[in-house]
Design a protein around this motif. Structure first.
Motif, PDB file in Angstrom:
ATOM      1  N   MET A   1      22.468  83.626  20.033  1.00 43.27           N
ATOM      2  CA  MET A   1      22.655  81.985  19.825  1.00 43.27           C
ATOM      3  C   MET A   1      23.980  81.894  20.682  1.00 43.27           C
ATOM      4  O   MET A   1      24.035  80.740  21.291  1.00 43.27           O
ATOM      5  N   GLN A   2      24.955  82.617  20.564  1.00 42.28           N
ATOM      6  CA  GLN A   2      25.979  82.224  21.169  1.00 42.28           C
ATOM      7  C   GLN A   2      25.847  82.196  22.698  1.00 42.28           C
ATOM      8  O   GLN A   2      26.571  81.617  23.523  1.00 42.28           O
ATOM      9  N   GLY A   3      24.878  83.236  23.228  1.00 41.37           N
ATOM     10  CA  GLY A   3      24.512  83.303  24.490  1.00 41.37           C
ATOM     11  C   GLY A   3      24.042  81.974  25.263  1.00 41.37           C
ATOM     12  O   GLY A   3      24.030  81.704  26.072  1.00 41.37           O
ATOM     13  N   LEU A   4      22.924  81.610  24.270  1.00 41.02           N
ATOM     14  CA  LEU A   4      22.464  80.322  24.501  1.00 41.02           C
ATOM     15  C   LEU A   4      23.296  78.899  24.868  1.00 41.02           C
ATOM     16  O   LEU A   4      23.206  78.286  25.890  1.00 41.02           O
ATOM     17  N   ILE A   5      24.230  78.848  23.818  1.00 42.68           N
ATOM     18  CA  ILE A   5      25.389  77.939  24.012  1.00 42.68           C
ATOM     19  C   ILE A   5      26.205  77.990  25.040  1.00 42.68           C
ATOM     20  O   ILE A   5      26.770  76.971  25.875  1.00 42.68           O
TER      21      ILE A   5
ATOM     22  N   ILE B   1      20.804  71.386  22.222  1.00 41.16           N
ATOM     23  CA  ILE B   1      22.032  72.340  22.371  1.00 41.16           C
ATOM     24  C   ILE B   1      22.902  71.310  23.378  1.00 41.16           C
ATOM     25  O   ILE B   1      24.256  71.073  23.314  1.00 41.16           O
ATOM     26  N   ASP B   2      22.472  70.665  24.634  1.00 36.88           N
ATOM     27  CA  ASP B   2      23.163  69.941  25.541  1.00 36.88           C
ATOM     28  C   ASP B   2      23.729  68.676  24.810  1.00 36.88           C
ATOM     29  O   ASP B   2      24.794  68.266  25.075  1.00 36.88           O
ATOM     30  N   HIS B   3      22.808  68.074  23.928  1.00 40.01           N
ATOM     31  CA  HIS B   3      23.277  66.939  23.329  1.00 40.01           C
ATOM     32  C   HIS B   3      24.555  67.188  22.484  1.00 40.01           C
ATOM     33  O   HIS B   3      25.314  66.354  22.354  1.00 40.01           O
ATOM     34  N   LEU B   4      24.203  68.295  21.601  1.00 37.41           N
ATOM     35  CA  LEU B   4      25.534  68.374  20.563  1.00 37.41           C
ATOM     36  C   LEU B   4      26.694  68.911  21.355  1.00 37.41           C
ATOM     37  O   LEU B   4      27.746  68.475  20.988  1.00 37.41           O
TER      38      LEU B   4
END
Length: 291
Positions: free
Chosen positions: A259-263, A275-278
């Protein structure tokens, strides 16, 4: 003789602890709903049968629409009366809003800080507010309508292909459970990160990443289905009976890295995912939306 004395002493100690816990449970919860006979330490765990809902229904035929069970150290009250359920979730909803602490909440819920595992309080109310306003509002869900429509088309196309391959017959047998699960995961992850990790015959972009996601989800589901006795009997958790906690620790680390990789991949990019919105909220209010 020394070994025999040691084992005898340990056995006696365990019996004393079990008896003490049993007496405490009986005196602490004097005004509980009716219950079937239970064992010290285990409670009713040894009686539980699958499917669970049918087992609970059979008990309700004997003990009524509100009865209690002891799952190890955890007290459970089973309510099957519609009027009692309504009372639980209207007049007394705050009392029943808390969640028991679990190993899953510790390792998969970031030490009980996610919206699924957090105890009732200011933090949980804040998470619910963010979810309701910024993630699950009607406006934001409507923005993802095309994703849901597209994934349903993928599934229907896959089913039609299966049917055409069996065109010589009047019907084709299809196992839908896994397909519907994959449909759900694809919809969620496209909304969250803009990626699909399950394919119906066609290639999935980033196969290594997709395979990693599928393996993590498969392990989480397997652990959730068989929580293990250590979740209910703390004594077994001390020795990590069955290696469950060690397995959870390893899986938690893999999940966190994924999940850190996605962020990290989304940072500095403009997109239309959750994720983009947050991350955009974090840029505008860094002191409020922390990592």
């Amino acid at each position: 003789m020394e070994d025999m004395l040691l084992y005898s002493s340990l056995s006696l100690l365990l019996l004393v602890i079990a008896f003490k816990l049993f007496i405490q449970a009986r005196t602490k919860h004097k005004h509980l709903p009716p219950s079937s006979p239970s064992l010290p330490i285990l409670g009713h765990l040894h009686l539980v049968k699958r499917p669970l809902h049918r087992y609970l229904h059979s008990l309700s035929q004997t003990y009524g629409q509100v009865f209690s069970l002891q799952f190890g150290s955890r007290l459970v009250v089973v309510v099957s009366s519609p009027s009692a359920v309504e009372e639980c979730f209207t007049k007394n909803d705050v009392i029943f809003a808390n969640r028991p602490r679990s190993l899953a909440g510790k390792y998969f819920g970031y030490n009980h800080t996610t919206v699924v595992s957090a105890p009732y309080g200011d933090h949980l109310r804040n998470l619910r507010r963010i979810s309701a306003l910024e993630i699950l509002s009607s406006n934001r869900l409507n923005m993802f309508t095309s994703i849901r429509r597209d994934e349903v088309k993928h599934l229907l196309k896959h089913l039609l292909c299966k049917l055409s391959r069996n065109s010589s017959q009047d019907f084709a047998k299809v196992e839908l459970k896994s397909l519907l699960s994959e449909l759900t995961f694809n919809i969620i992850m496209r909304m969250v990160a803009g990626k699909r990790y399950y394919g119906y015959g066609e290639a999935v972009k980033g196969e290594k990443e997709a395979r990693q996601f599928r393996e993590i989800m498969k392990e989480i589901v397997a652990i959730a289905r068989k929580p293990g006795p250590g979740q209910f009997v703390p004594m077994l958790r001390w020795i990590d009976y069955g290696g469950l906690e060690k397995r959870m620790m390893g899986l938690s680390k893999r999940m966190d890295e994924f999940m850190q990789g996605l962020i990290d991949e989304k940072r500095g990019k403009e997109g239309n995912t959750m994720i983009d919105h947050l991350l955009s909220l974090q840029r505008s209010q860094p002191e409020y939306y922390t990592d």
